[in-house]
Design a protein around this motif. Structure first.
Motif, PDB file in Angstrom:
ATOM      1  N   ASN A 151       0.848  -1.195   0.000  1.00 38.43           N
ATOM      2  CA  ASN A 151       0.000   0.000   0.000  1.00 38.43           C
ATOM      3  C   ASN A 151       0.879   1.238   0.000  1.00 38.43           C
ATOM      4  O   ASN A 151       2.043   1.185   0.422  1.00 38.43           O
ATOM      5  N   ALA A 152       0.316   2.350  -0.444  1.00 42.63           N
ATOM      6  CA  ALA A 152       1.037   3.625  -0.421  1.00 42.63           C
ATOM      7  C   ALA A 152       0.044   4.748  -0.149  1.00 42.63           C
ATOM      8  O   ALA A 152      -1.112   4.683  -0.589  1.00 42.63           O
ATOM      9  N   SER A 153       0.487   5.773   0.574  1.00 39.79           N
ATOM     10  CA  SER A 153      -0.391   6.905   0.859  1.00 39.79           C
ATOM     11  C   SER A 153       0.419   8.200   0.862  1.00 39.79           C
ATOM     12  O   SER A 153       1.639   8.194   1.054  1.00 39.79           O
ATOM     13  N   LEU A 154      -0.298   9.305   0.639  1.00 42.96           N
ATOM     14  CA  LEU A 154       0.319  10.628   0.593  1.00 42.96           C
ATOM     15  C   LEU A 154      -0.637  11.624   1.231  1.00 42.96           C
ATOM     16  O   LEU A 154      -1.834  11.613   0.932  1.00 42.96           O
ATOM     17  N   ASP A 155      -0.121  12.475   2.103  1.00 43.63           N
ATOM     18  CA  ASP A 155      -0.923  13.518   2.747  1.00 43.63           C
ATOM     19  C   ASP A 155      -0.234  14.858   2.597  1.00 43.63           C
ATOM     20  O   ASP A 155       0.989  14.966   2.777  1.00 43.63           O
ATOM     21  N   ILE A 156      -1.013  15.893   2.266  1.00 52.35           N
ATOM     22  CA  ILE A 156      -0.495  17.255   2.115  1.00 52.35           C
ATOM     23  C   ILE A 156      -1.421  18.205   2.869  1.00 52.35           C
ATOM     24  O   ILE A 156      -2.646  18.183   2.656  1.00 52.35           O
ATOM     25  N   ALA A 170      -5.098  24.514  -2.318  1.00 55.64           N
ATOM     26  CA  ALA A 170      -5.733  23.253  -1.928  1.00 55.64           C
ATOM     27  C   ALA A 170      -5.370  22.948  -0.483  1.00 55.64           C
ATOM     28  O   ALA A 170      -4.206  23.071  -0.093  1.00 55.64           O
ATOM     29  N   ASN A 171      -6.357  22.535   0.308  1.00 63.87           N
ATOM     30  CA  ASN A 171      -6.141  22.230   1.726  1.00 63.87           C
ATOM     31  C   ASN A 171      -6.520  20.791   2.039  1.00 63.87           C
ATOM     32  O   ASN A 171      -7.505  20.265   1.510  1.00 63.87           O
ATOM     33  N   LYS A 172      -5.716  20.176   2.903  1.00 63.72           N
ATOM     34  CA  LYS A 172      -5.973  18.817   3.411  1.00 63.72           C
ATOM     35  C   LYS A 172      -6.219  17.829   2.267  1.00 63.72           C
ATOM     36  O   LYS A 172      -7.345  17.421   1.994  1.00 63.72           O
ATOM     37  N   ILE A 173      -5.127  17.464   1.610  1.00 61.80           N
ATOM     38  CA  ILE A 173      -5.167  16.523   0.494  1.00 61.80           C
ATOM     39  C   ILE A 173      -4.664  15.171   0.971  1.00 61.80           C
ATOM     40  O   ILE A 173      -3.629  15.085   1.641  1.00 61.80           O
ATOM     41  N   SER A 174      -5.372  14.125   0.636  1.00 64.39           N
ATOM     42  CA  SER A 174      -4.906  12.776   0.982  1.00 64.39           C
ATOM     43  C   SER A 174      -5.099  11.848  -0.209  1.00 64.39           C
ATOM     44  O   SER A 174      -6.092  11.944  -0.931  1.00 64.39           O
ATOM     45  N   PHE A 175      -4.123  10.972  -0.408  1.00 62.95           N
ATOM     46  CA  PHE A 175      -4.162   9.989  -1.485  1.00 62.95           C
ATOM     47  C   PHE A 175      -3.797   8.631  -0.904  1.00 62.95           C
ATOM     48  O   PHE A 175      -2.763   8.485  -0.245  1.00 62.95           O
ATOM     49  N   ASN A 176      -4.661   7.637  -1.121  1.00 60.23           N
ATOM     50  CA  ASN A 176      -4.413   6.273  -0.647  1.00 60.23           C
ATOM     51  C   ASN A 176      -4.507   5.309  -1.810  1.00 60.23           C
ATOM     52  O   ASN A 176      -5.451   5.373  -2.606  1.00 60.23           O
TER      53      ASN A 176
END
Length: 389
Positions: A151-156, A170-176
């Motif tokens: 699995n991989a995830s990214l948060d900004i 852009a605010n509170k970005i998440s990618f899973n």
């Protein structure tokens, strides 16, 4: 007494055995993160190996962006299962060509998996009247025992791009990214694979347009290792366009549910490879390659509401080599020109809708095949003075 000594000897052997085992696992992780890929290559490795701890430095050169763009990496590996971190390090800022630290990373071994985390320092680049701000960027990769990615995830936390021409925030970005099966780093970076991906953005401003609570989900499925099916869901709570303080339009509860089927896996990967290498692709060639597999687009639902009135649409587009057929139905609770006054300038757009069961409905059918070529609205031929050829 002999039993105590025996137990003590066994514990010492077990301890040093575990040190040796963790050291081997750390070596696997190091070999993994220092593999050359199409995106970067590794140079100047300096490995100071120890029994309990190893210290390594190396350079990562980003080959697909700029041959001179590189980051210097320094890391420590601890051969002890019971430490809070088995691997930790930092990397320099490649854009400044200096030793300034851009971020850090760490990894923790468990009995089955390895958690690899990357934390970026905040970036604030300003030049004259242009700003680029990056806050709270962190990534996580979960590896299995074979050091394959599960699995991989990214948060900004926040992205701001501000200039005379545009403003994006852009605010509170998440990618899973949840993979159906574990992949090597090369497969993860360079192939399209079966997975479930989710993107969330709490707030997005593009100039005068604001989007609230964006949620997108993409399921990717493989057909006989040749073609891919993509199922895409998109939800946006609110879209507002404020051109002036007295002129504000809002669209609420936007929903999109569509599928792309029979998309050539090899063609998509070749196109992606050229784009990553900065090569301008031959779009006509790739279009022909994609059409050879008879792809289709199905919009199960596209709906939103404005002024408490709802608009819905479903559509299907099917391609057969150079032939294609398309059908779409739009259903509105209100006359279109009342919801979107600008359509008045489109030559009587309301005339394309008929009243049915208290709704305003338009059925659109387009065909361009060997046996049939037409554009029909509500069953009637539409003559726009143009040919489909």
């Amino acid at each position: 007494m002999k039993k105590i000594i025996s137990i003590f000897i066994i514990l010492i052997i077990a301890y040093f055995t575990h040190i040796f085992y963790v050291g081997k696992m750390n070596q696997k992780i190091f070999n993994l993160i220092t593999q050359n890929t199409e995106f970067y290559k590794i140079e100047n490795i300096n490995f100071d190996q120890g029994f309990f701890k190893s210290h390594i430095t190396y350079d990562m050169i980003f080959t697909n962006l700029n041959k001179n763009l590189k980051t210097k990496i320094e890391l420590n590996m601890y051969n002890n299962f019971f430490t809070s971190k088995n691997l930790e390090g930092n990397f320099s800022n490649p854009f400044l060509n200096s030793n300034e630290t851009l971020g850090k990373f760490d990894a923790k071994l468990t009995l089955n998996d390895t958690n690899f985390n990357i934390y970026f320092n905040d970036v604030n680049l300003s030049h004259k009247e242009e700003d680029f701000i990056f806050k709270g960027l962190k990534a996580n990769i979960l590896f299995d025992k074979q050091t394959k990615i599960k699995n991989a995830s990214l948060d900004i936390e926040q992205i701001i791009i501000d200039s005379f021409y545009e403003h994006i925030q852009a605010n509170k970005i998440s990618f899973n990214n949840y993979l159906n099966s574990a992949l090597s780093i090369d497969e993860f970076l360079n192939t399209f694979y079966e997975s479930e991906q989710e993107i969330r953005i709490s707030d997005l401003d593009i100039d005068k347009i604001n989007f609230k609570n964006i949620v997108s989900k993409i399921d990717t499925n493989l057909n006989n290792n040749k073609t891919l099916n993509f199922n895409i869901l998109l939800n946006i709570d609110n879209i507002s366009n404020e051109i002036t303080p007295d002129s504000k339009e809002e669209i609420k509860d936007l929903k999109l549910n569509l599928s792309l089927n029979q998309i050539s896996k090899e063609t998509l990967e070749n196109l992606n490879k050229e784009l990553n290498q900065g090569i301008k692709p031959n779009l006509e060639f790739y279009l022909t390659e994609f059409l050879a597999f008879n792809p289709s687009l199905n919009i199960q639902e596209f709906s939103f509401s404005k002024n408490k009135k709802e608009i819905k649409m479903n559509a299907n587009i099917q391609a057969f080599n150079r032939d294609y057929q398309a059908k779409a139905t739009i259903i509105s609770d209100e006359i279109i020109s009342k919801l979107f006054p600008s359509t008045i300038f489109m030559g009587g757009f309301d005339e394309y809708f008929i009243q049915k069961d208290g709704k305003y409905v338009m059925d659109l059918s387009i065909s361009d095949t060997k046996n049939d070529s037409h554009i029909k609205i509500n069953g009637n031929d539409l003559n726009l003075g143009i040919s489909l050829d």
